[in-house]
Design a protein around this motif. Sequence first.
Motif, PDB file in Angstrom:
ATOM      1  N   ARG A 148      20.558 -57.068  -2.886  1.00 33.33           N
ATOM      2  CA  ARG A 148      21.197 -56.450  -1.717  1.00 33.33           C
ATOM      3  C   ARG A 148      22.682 -56.204  -1.962  1.00 33.33           C
ATOM      4  N   LEU A 149      23.303 -57.128  -2.718  1.00 29.36           N
ATOM      5  CA  LEU A 149      24.733 -56.982  -3.012  1.00 29.36           C
ATOM      6  C   LEU A 149      24.973 -55.783  -3.927  1.00 29.36           C
ATOM      7  N   ARG A 150      24.063 -55.552  -4.869  1.00 31.84           N
ATOM      8  CA  ARG A 150      24.192 -54.374  -5.728  1.00 31.84           C
ATOM      9  C   ARG A 150      24.089 -53.090  -4.902  1.00 31.84           C
ATOM     10  N   LEU A 151      23.227 -53.122  -3.877  1.00 31.65           N
ATOM     11  CA  LEU A 151      23.110 -51.957  -2.998  1.00 31.65           C
ATOM     12  C   LEU A 151      24.391 -51.770  -2.204  1.00 31.65           C
ATOM     13  N   GLU A 152      24.962 -52.897  -1.751  1.00 32.32           N
ATOM     14  CA  GLU A 152      26.207 -52.822  -0.986  1.00 32.32           C
ATOM     15  C   GLU A 152      27.317 -52.223  -1.852  1.00 32.32           C
ATOM     16  N   ILE A 153      27.330 -52.617  -3.138  1.00 36.32           N
ATOM     17  CA  ILE A 153      28.325 -52.057  -4.055  1.00 36.32           C
ATOM     18  C   ILE A 153      28.096 -50.547  -4.201  1.00 36.32           C
ATOM     19  N   MET A 154      26.831 -50.164  -4.358  1.00 33.54           N
ATOM     20  CA  MET A 154      26.526 -48.724  -4.462  1.00 33.54           C
ATOM     21  C   MET A 154      27.024 -47.971  -3.239  1.00 33.54           C
ATOM     22  N   ASN A 155      26.809 -48.583  -2.083  1.00 30.91           N
ATOM     23  CA  ASN A 155      27.194 -47.946  -0.832  1.00 30.91           C
ATOM     24  C   ASN A 155      28.706 -47.762  -0.739  1.00 30.91           C
ATOM     25  N   ARG A 156      29.443 -48.835  -1.111  1.00 33.86           N
ATOM     26  CA  ARG A 156      30.889 -48.795  -0.889  1.00 33.86           C
ATOM     27  C   ARG A 156      31.660 -48.147  -2.031  1.00 33.86           C
ATOM     28  N   GLU A 157      31.053 -48.127  -3.212  1.00 37.08           N
ATOM     29  CA  GLU A 157      31.758 -47.570  -4.362  1.00 37.08           C
ATOM     30  C   GLU A 157      31.167 -46.212  -4.749  1.00 37.08           C
ATOM     31  N   ALA A 158      30.460 -45.593  -3.806  1.00 39.75           N
ATOM     32  CA  ALA A 158      29.768 -44.339  -4.128  1.00 39.75           C
ATOM     33  C   ALA A 158      30.704 -43.297  -4.711  1.00 39.75           C
ATOM     34  N   ALA A 209      29.379 -59.548  -0.209  1.00 45.07           N
ATOM     35  CA  ALA A 209      28.403 -60.633  -0.354  1.00 45.07           C
ATOM     36  C   ALA A 209      27.971 -61.130   1.023  1.00 45.07           C
ATOM     37  N   MET A 210      28.950 -61.243   1.929  1.00 47.04           N
ATOM     38  CA  MET A 210      28.649 -61.681   3.293  1.00 47.04           C
ATOM     39  C   MET A 210      27.607 -60.762   3.930  1.00 47.04           C
ATOM     40  N   ARG A 211      27.833 -59.474   3.784  1.00 49.54           N
ATOM     41  CA  ARG A 211      26.898 -58.499   4.349  1.00 49.54           C
ATOM     42  C   ARG A 211      25.527 -58.569   3.669  1.00 49.54           C
ATOM     43  N   ALA A 212      25.547 -58.908   2.344  1.00 47.72           N
ATOM     44  CA  ALA A 212      24.290 -58.946   1.589  1.00 47.72           C
ATOM     45  C   ALA A 212      23.442 -60.157   1.966  1.00 47.72           C
ATOM     46  N   ILE A 213      24.099 -61.256   2.340  1.00 45.30           N
ATOM     47  CA  ILE A 213      23.354 -62.481   2.655  1.00 45.30           C
ATOM     48  C   ILE A 213      22.576 -62.323   3.967  1.00 45.30           C
ATOM     49  N   ALA A 214      23.176 -61.592   4.937  1.00 51.93           N
ATOM     50  CA  ALA A 214      22.620 -61.558   6.292  1.00 51.93           C
ATOM     51  C   ALA A 214      21.121 -61.237   6.383  1.00 51.93           C
ATOM     52  N   PRO A 215      20.641 -60.114   5.808  1.00 57.34           N
ATOM     53  CA  PRO A 215      19.211 -59.833   5.976  1.00 57.34           C
ATOM     54  C   PRO A 215      18.312 -60.865   5.299  1.00 57.34           C
ATOM     55  N   LEU A 232      17.171 -73.023   3.341  1.00 59.51           N
ATOM     56  CA  LEU A 232      17.923 -71.833   2.952  1.00 59.51           C
ATOM     57  C   LEU A 232      18.447 -71.062   4.153  1.00 59.51           C
ATOM     58  N   SER A 233      17.751 -71.145   5.287  1.00 55.91           N
ATOM     59  CA  SER A 233      18.265 -70.448   6.463  1.00 55.91           C
ATOM     60  C   SER A 233      19.640 -71.002   6.831  1.00 55.91           C
ATOM     61  N   MET A 234      19.828 -72.310   6.640  1.00 54.82           N
ATOM     62  CA  MET A 234      21.115 -72.926   6.977  1.00 54.82           C
ATOM     63  C   MET A 234      22.143 -72.753   5.862  1.00 54.82           C
ATOM     64  N   VAL A 235      21.705 -73.015   4.610  1.00 56.43           N
ATOM     65  CA  VAL A 235      22.620 -72.856   3.472  1.00 56.43           C
ATOM     66  C   VAL A 235      23.119 -71.411   3.411  1.00 56.43           C
ATOM     67  N   GLY A 236      22.219 -70.459   3.660  1.00 50.61           N
ATOM     68  CA  GLY A 236      22.592 -69.048   3.639  1.00 50.61           C
ATOM     69  C   GLY A 236      23.675 -68.736   4.661  1.00 50.61           C
ATOM     70  N   TYR A 245      22.008 -64.242  12.921  1.00 53.57           N
ATOM     71  CA  TYR A 245      21.862 -63.341  11.769  1.00 53.57           C
ATOM     72  C   TYR A 245      21.668 -61.896  12.238  1.00 53.57           C
ATOM     73  N   LEU A 246      20.756 -61.713  13.201  1.00 60.85           N
ATOM     74  CA  LEU A 246      20.467 -60.345  13.663  1.00 60.85           C
ATOM     75  C   LEU A 246      21.680 -59.759  14.376  1.00 60.85           C
ATOM     76  N   GLY A 247      22.378 -60.611  15.148  1.00 63.23           N
ATOM     77  CA  GLY A 247      23.582 -60.164  15.840  1.00 63.23           C
ATOM     78  C   GLY A 247      24.654 -59.725  14.848  1.00 63.23           C
ATOM     79  N   PHE A 248      24.776 -60.498  13.756  1.00 66.43           N
ATOM     80  CA  PHE A 248      25.736 -60.171  12.702  1.00 66.43           C
ATOM     81  C   PHE A 248      25.443 -58.780  12.134  1.00 66.43           C
ATOM     82  N   ILE A 249      24.164 -58.534  11.817  1.00 65.46           N
ATOM     83  CA  ILE A 249      23.792 -57.241  11.238  1.00 65.46           C
ATOM     84  C   ILE A 249      24.069 -56.113  12.233  1.00 65.46           C
ATOM     85  N   ALA A 250      23.695 -56.352  13.498  1.00 63.79           N
ATOM     86  CA  ALA A 250      23.896 -55.324  14.522  1.00 63.79           C
ATOM     87  C   ALA A 250      25.380 -55.043  14.731  1.00 63.79           C
TER      88      ALA A 250
END
Lengths: 159, 66, 248
Positions: free
Chosen positions: C228-238, C99-105, C73-77, C146-151
């Motif tokens: 995580r994607l639902r949280l991202e939606i909450m964040n962006r569609e607040a 979704a891209m942002r949600a997959i990272a963590p 999953l680390s690779m498929v993700g 992954y960590l670099g992406f998030i940062a």
Amino acid sequence: MKAHRKKKLITILTALVLLSSAVGLLLFAIGDYADAFYEPTKVVNGEAPLNKTVRVGGLVVDGSVNRSSDSLYVEFDITDNQESITITFDKSLPDLFREGQGIMAEGKLIDNKTLKATKVLAKHDEQYMPPEIADTLKKSHQDGVNKMKDQQSKEKGDY
Amino acid sequence: MNWQEFFNMGNHGLYVWWSYGVTFVAIILLLLAFSWYKKKLLAKVKSHAKDKTPKARKVVTEQITE
Amino acid sequence: MANASKSFGRWFHQLGSPKWFYQKSAKWLPWLWIATAVLLAFGLYYSLFASPVDYQQGNSVRIMYIHVPAAALSMVGYLAMAICAVIGMVWKMKMSFMAMRAIAPVGALFTFICLFTGSLWGIPTWGTWWEWDARMTSELVLLFLYLGFIALHSSFNDRSKADNAAAILALVGAINIPIIYGSVKWWNTLHQAYSVTKKGAIAPEMQTPLFIMIAGFYLLFAIMVIIRLRLEIMNREAKSKWLQEVIS
């Protein structure tokens, strides 16, 4: 697909192809340097530096393990089925160490036939099975070998 | 097989149980981080809902009093 | 044919709508949790109790049942993240970047699990917890990607700049995936070669629990990404009204 999207997709794909070929070339250039260890053939051919810390890997040759009776000192041969070299080691070996097992040893090459190891690691192969099956396999292999020997001696007797 | 043997796992118990344990804890921790983030986001969405037009505000206050 | 492409188009369109996804995924999650719990319960029972020990490694082979699924999953993700990056850049689909942002963590978590369990497995079997061979080094690089992406994503104030910059990193980093996969074939490594895809390398009574655990981990990964994607939606569609109505 709309023209501007197509253009962007092509740009991304081109960039990816270029980047992958760059990385591919880089990996090709790194080649053997990314190997974790030298095979015995390379050591015998003098491709590994002497008196520098190197790692070699191979299979422990059956019947080559000589343990000292009063210390941990051990000598054994490893092979890549072409050439073999001798490893000397004076610490305790890993649990998985046994004849026929793949191992990796780190240490200094005294000459192109002998490595004085400071570390010996067991390399695991990709086979996973329960002990009973391993025993059966071993036994059936042994049976096969015996059968062949019988056959051969019979054939010899016949002629 | 008794429990002692099961936990000991032929002297490999330490490695096996730490692997499973840390995996479990790491997953739980990330889920907890998500739920902590959710609390923050809920507050954010609600604060945005408040500074809307009077009509929207009315809807919100009605729901709060319910 | 036309019908199929039409329905695919509709599905793609729906998936692209944060509102549709937010409402639907709330209904999917309980079912996904049930399926995951069943699979993992079976999988854990098998991998800790009911499966045999290995003829060489003894009980430490049980680490395989979490190490291998986590590694897969680390690779498929990461690949999924890279695909989301392309879709986001080309079709300007908001949901794709989310979704891209949600997959990272989640991907980073599974990479960490892979590395950690691998190290613990290495101590009794190899005699070392770490070796700088090609397989281990490239998997460690994956964690840093992954960590670099998030940062990188969180270092921008402007969200669309953040998305685009991080998407480029996701794409460039994807080159590491074939390297991880090929590393045991191209170079000699302390790590063993492929077992899962090699026929007969793993005894059937070990393969069954392994496949159950892989399936369970896939579902768990999907659940965590959806959360995580639902949280991202909450964040962006607040600021959007539909979300405020759903929440209050």
